[in-house]
Structure formats: structure tokens, C-alpha cells
Design a protein around this motif. Structure first.
Motif, short mmCIF file in Angstrom:
data_model
loop_
_atom_site.label_atom_id
_atom_site.label_comp_id
_atom_site.label_asym_id
_atom_site.label_seq_id
_atom_site.Cartn_x
_atom_site.Cartn_y
_atom_site.Cartn_z
N ASN A 1 76.14 -2.95 -10.80
CA ASN A 1 75.40 -1.69 -10.89
C ASN A 1 75.41 -0.97 -9.55
O ASN A 1 75.75 -1.56 -8.52
N THR A 2 75.05 0.30 -9.59
CA THR A 2 75.07 1.15 -8.41
C THR A 2 73.76 1.92 -8.32
O THR A 2 73.28 2.45 -9.32
N VAL A 3 73.20 1.96 -7.12
CA VAL A 3 72.04 2.81 -6.85
C VAL A 3 72.54 4.06 -6.14
O VAL A 3 73.18 3.98 -5.09
N GLU A 4 72.26 5.22 -6.72
CA GLU A 4 72.69 6.50 -6.14
C GLU A 4 71.54 7.12 -5.35
O GLU A 4 70.39 7.12 -5.79
N PRO A 5 71.83 7.67 -4.17
CA PRO A 5 70.78 8.35 -3.42
C PRO A 5 70.34 9.63 -4.12
O PRO A 5 71.13 10.26 -4.84
N GLN A 6 69.09 10.01 -3.91
CA GLN A 6 68.51 11.21 -4.51
C GLN A 6 68.27 12.24 -3.39
O GLN A 6 67.57 11.94 -2.42
N PRO A 7 68.84 13.44 -3.50
CA PRO A 7 68.80 14.41 -2.39
C PRO A 7 67.40 14.64 -1.82
O PRO A 7 67.22 14.67 -0.60
N GLU A 8 66.38 14.79 -2.68
CA GLU A 8 65.04 15.04 -2.17
C GLU A 8 64.51 13.86 -1.38
O GLU A 8 63.89 14.01 -0.31
N LEU A 9 64.77 12.65 -1.89
CA LEU A 9 64.30 11.45 -1.21
C LEU A 9 65.08 11.20 0.09
O LEU A 9 64.52 10.75 1.09
#
Length: 493
Positions: A457-465
Motif C-alpha cells: 500500500n501507499t500513503v499519499e501526502p495531502q497538500p493542506e497537511l
């Protein structure tokens, strides 16, 4: 056919039985003690490692035809000093990677011998955890034992010696001794002379997948294996873990969130960070890598939960930390519980909570610990980026990677996707892959890793965070410089 991968860790030795398709058929683990005879010291008895093998491997092989086990690979904790006499007996407890007693020797090497000289001979500067400062300490503090040294081994090499009778190491592990000319993959005569050593006291050098020997007959019988079982040179734990996460070839990255924390960037070309904040080491795939290493990573969370909160239920401590709290809050944590290596190289640095107020909660402090480790890993990533390296994503392994919350924090602090692998067995899995190459199942390490390692699996960064954590990271960066002088002063007390 089957292959055994051994992960010689700081707290336990893990054994993996892996089939030819890369499937882990069985795992066994054996714990052993860690000793702290003085503040800042960290030691283990190498015999405990071998005892773990003698009980763990037979259990691993229950119901398995010994003739079907083709090879063994070992990945292990790096930098530890194992000194043997001329009878092959251990002279003193092993001084481990996280031992901080060598500050005077590190200071002498970096400032009297000089960083430029060290970098020219080894591509690195001295850190307290490296093997060369430990040998200088032993020469100065235990001269009678030092005079009896016949062979110098690293921890996983001691297991290889017990298995085969051969004194051998690989380039990746040897890179962390400060005794290897990393670029040319040979022992540095200049460094050996500085440390009052002879080349015949050093183990033979091999690529990680190369055959060291077959099992000694008495060992094979005791373990329930065929004496035809091959043993390869193996690799340092970070290089082995990189193989097990497909961090091979050029431009790949892996982050290990284990007892220590590392960021590992593979390369087909030799390169050195001009400030030596990152280590320049050989890789288990035959190339090289840059690596940043922090001494306390997942161990910070273990310390916080086990020692301070008095609980082993880590998930329960993280449960109150909701998504909207991430990147917010005024509590910070410096994760320097054992001093620090990359990139600050400060044995006097210590753990600090910063910004506590009357409304600070247990969850706030837990969050600060997780974020502090992530910020410290980013410190090393920023050094790599300053060298012009583009790191668009990374693999992630280690015990801390099992926390969904910590994965989210780390991905957004770094601003890149993080991949976890279908087989999360760290150095042991990479060691088994090296054994496969040794036995001819694959021609090259890169070929084997690409065939066997799959992303789960992959965790994608979230722009606001990412933006929130960017602001918080810039504040975090100001805390250590403000404390540095105080750390040095307090260390004198």
C-alpha cells in the motif's frame, strides 16, 4: 528450494524461511538482553546471538527437509565491535552502534586527524557509533585486551564465523567501520595505521551475495541442516532492508522506522556529501548509497509508552490523535535520547519536550514524539535534496511503519508518497534474497529484488497537511541550535 534469512537486531534475532518464489513460509524470533554498564554505554554478549541461532533455526526448520535449504544470508546491526582472540573466543562484550562512550576518540579523529583526511580515506567522518573510535577507546582503556585482538568482526560477521569458520565481512557493513576506503572497496591502510591495527586482523572483504563458505559439519548437524548449505557474506541491516524493499539500482529511497531511523538512497555511482552529514557507504547490490541515521526513532515511542506512560498499548495512545490535530499544536520533541548521529553528529544532544503548558495532554505529547522523529528524518532528507538529489517517493519499513498514524505524519512531513511492501520482514528478507543470488537462483541482486518485492500500500501526502507540517518543521529546526550550547555544558556535569 528454501533460503534462511537472519536479522540480527539489537533486541532480538529473527529467522525467516523463504521459498524460491519469495514467500515467507515461517518466522521465529529469539530475544536477548542489552546491557548498559555505564550511562551512555551499550553492550551485548555475542554468545547470546549464537545461542539464539542454535535454538531458533531448528525451530524454523521443523518439518522441513534439510536438503531443500540451499543457503543462508545474514543482515545485522552495524558498527558493533566484536573482538576475537587467536582461539576465536570473544575478548569482551560487543560495543554496539548506539554506544556513546567514544566522544573523546571521535573528537580526536575529526579535529586532530581532521575531517578532510578521514573523508579522503574513507568517504566519511567519525561518529560515536562507528567501529574505529571503539577500537581507539579499547586501545586506550583496555590495552591488554586490545593487544590480544586476533580478528575484528561486525555483529553479523560473528554469526557467519560461527556458521562457517570464516572471518569475512561485506562492503556495506565494512563501510560503517571508518576503516574502509569505500570508493575503492578496500581496507584503508592509513586508517588501520591510525587505529594501531594490521590488515591481517581484518576480515576478508566480499560483495554481499558472494559465497563465504558452507556450514561447518558440526554446526550443520546441530542445526539440522545439510553441510552443503551455502552462507553468503550478508549485509548491514540497512543495506539488507533496502534489498528487501527493492531499494536497489539508481535513485531509489527507503526509510526505516526501527529502533534507529534511517533514510537510504541507492546509487550506481559513488558520491559523497561534502559536509559528511550523510554517510557514504557501499550497497549490498554492488553499488553505493547515501544514508542518514538517527539513533532513536521507534525507540522514542517505546520509551515514551513503556517507561513514562507505563503501557505497551501503543495504538491506544495514538487513538485520540485525530486527523484535524496533525500539524497543529505547540508541543515539540527533540528525539535525541541516545545523542544523535545524522545530520548533527552530537553525542551530547538529549531528548527535549518543548512548549508544554497547563493544557498539554498525554495525546499532545504522544503526537509530539511521533512528529519529532519525522522531523529528524526530514533533516537528513533535506541534506540529500541539497545535493541535487530528486527523491519523488520512498519505501518505508521497520516497526514504526505499522502505525497508520505515523505513516501519515511521516508522508506529510516529507511531502512524498511512502510505499510499504507486501513482505514486511526488513533485513531478514533482504538477507534471504542475497542467499538466493549466492545460490544461483538469480543472477543479480537487482533482478531478484524486482522479481520478489511487491508494494502492498501507499500513503499519499495531502497538500493542506503538507503545508501545516512545513510551517511546524521550520519551527522545529530552531530548537536544537538554541539548545546545543546547553547540551555541551550539561554534559560536563
Amino acid at each position: 528450494m528454501y533460503y534462511i534469512g537472519i536479522d540480527l537486531g539489537t533486541s532480538a534475532c529473527k529467522f525467516l524461511l523463504v521459498d524460491g518464489a519469495g514467500t515467507v513460509s515461517r518466522t521465529v524470533s529469539r530475544d536477548y538482553p542489552l546491557y548498559f554498564p555505564q550511562p551512555g554505554w551499550s553492550e551485548q554478549n555475542p554468545q547470546d546471538w549464537w545461542t539464539a541461532c542454535m535454538s531458533g533455526i531448528p525451530q524454523l526448520l521443523e518439518g522441513v527437509d534439510p536438503a531443500q535449504v540451499a543457503g543462508i544470508g545474514v543482515g545485522g546491526q552495524m558498527h558493533g565491535l566484536v573482538a576475537l582472540d587467536d582461539q576465536g573466543q570473544v575478548l569482551r562484550p560487543a560495543i554496539l552502534w548506539n554506544d556513546g562512550r567514544t566522544a573523546p576518540q571521535v573528537d580526536w579523529l575529526n579535529h586532530q586527524v581532521g575531517r578532510e583526511v578521514l573523508s579522503r580515506h574513507t568517504a566519511n567522518i567519525a561518529f560515536a557509533g562507528f567501529t574505529a573510535p571503539k577500537l581507539l577507546w579499547m586501545a586506550q582503556n583496555e590495552p591488554d585486551l586490545f593487544a590480544r585482538i586476533h580478528k575484528i568482526l561486525l555483529p553479523k560477521d560473528y554469526l557467519v564465523y560461527c556458521l562457517t569458520g570464516a572471518y569475512a565481512t561485506d562492503y556495506s557493513d565494512a563501510s560503517g567501520t571508518l576503516l574502509l576506503d569505500v570508493e575503492h572497496k578496500t581496507w584503508s591502510r592509513e586508517m588501520l595505521q591510525l587505529c594501531h591495527l594490521r590488515e591481517d586482523q581484518m576480515p576478508a572483504l566480499h560483495e554481499s551475495w558472494e559465497r563465504v563458505g558452507a556450514l561447518r559439519e558440526d554446526v550443520a548437524q546441530a542445526l539440522g541442516l545439510s553441510p552443503n548449505t551455502l552462507v553468503c557474506a550478508g549485509a548491514g541491516d540497512n543495506a539488507a532492508a533496502a534489498v528487501g524493499t527493492q531499494t536497489v539500482g539508481d535513485g531509489k529511497c527507503n526509510i526505516s522506522l526501527g529502533t534507529s531511523g534511517t533514510i537510504f538512497i541507492s546509487s550506481t555511482q559513488f558520491r559523497v556529501d561534502p559536509n559528511n552529514a550523510l554517510h557514504a557507504f557501499a550497497h549490498a547490490d554492488g553499488g553505493w548509497h547515501l544514508m542518514g541515521c538517527m539513533l532513536s526513532a521507534a525507540s522514542c515511542n517505546a520509551w515514551w509508552c513503556d517507561n513514562i506512560l507505563g503501557t505497551s498499548d501503543y495504538a491506544a495512545q495514538q487513538a485520540p490523535i485525530s486527523q484535524d490535530k496533525l500539524g497543529r499544536g505547540h508541543v515539540y520533541f527533540l528525539p535525541y535520547l541516545m545523542g544523535e548521529r545524522s545530520p548533527i553528529n552530537d553525542t551530547d544532544a538529549r531528548g527535549v519536550f518543548w512548549g508544554l503548558t497547563m493544557d498539554t495532554t498525554r495525546a499532545d505529547m504522544t503526537q509530539a514524539v511521533l512528529e519529532g522523529v519525522a522531523f529528524a528524518i526530514r533533516d537528513s532528507l533535506e541534506v540529500a535534496r541539497s545535493l541535487g538529489l530528486n527523491i519523488p517517493r520512498s519505501g518505508l519499513c521497520g516497526g514504526g511503519s505499522k502505525s497508520p498514524l505515523w505513516r501519515t505524519i511521516l508522508s506529510n512531513v516529507l511531502g512524498i508518497p511512502l510505499d510499504t511492501m507486501a513482505t514486511e520482514q526488513g533485513p531478514g528478507y533482504g538477507a534471504a534474497i542475497l542467499a538466493m543470488v549466492c545460490c544461483g537462483a538469480f543472477d543479480r541482486v537487482q533482478q531478484a529484488a524486482q522479481a520478489l518485492v511487491q508494494v502492498k500500500n501507499t500513503v499519499e501526502p495531502q497538500p493542506e497537511l503538507v503545508a501545516r507540517y512545513e510551517a511546524k518543521y521550520q519551527k522545529f529546526r530552531q530548537i536544537y541550535p538554541a539548545c546545543r550550547g546547553l547540551f555541551a555544558t550539561l554534559a560536563q556535569d
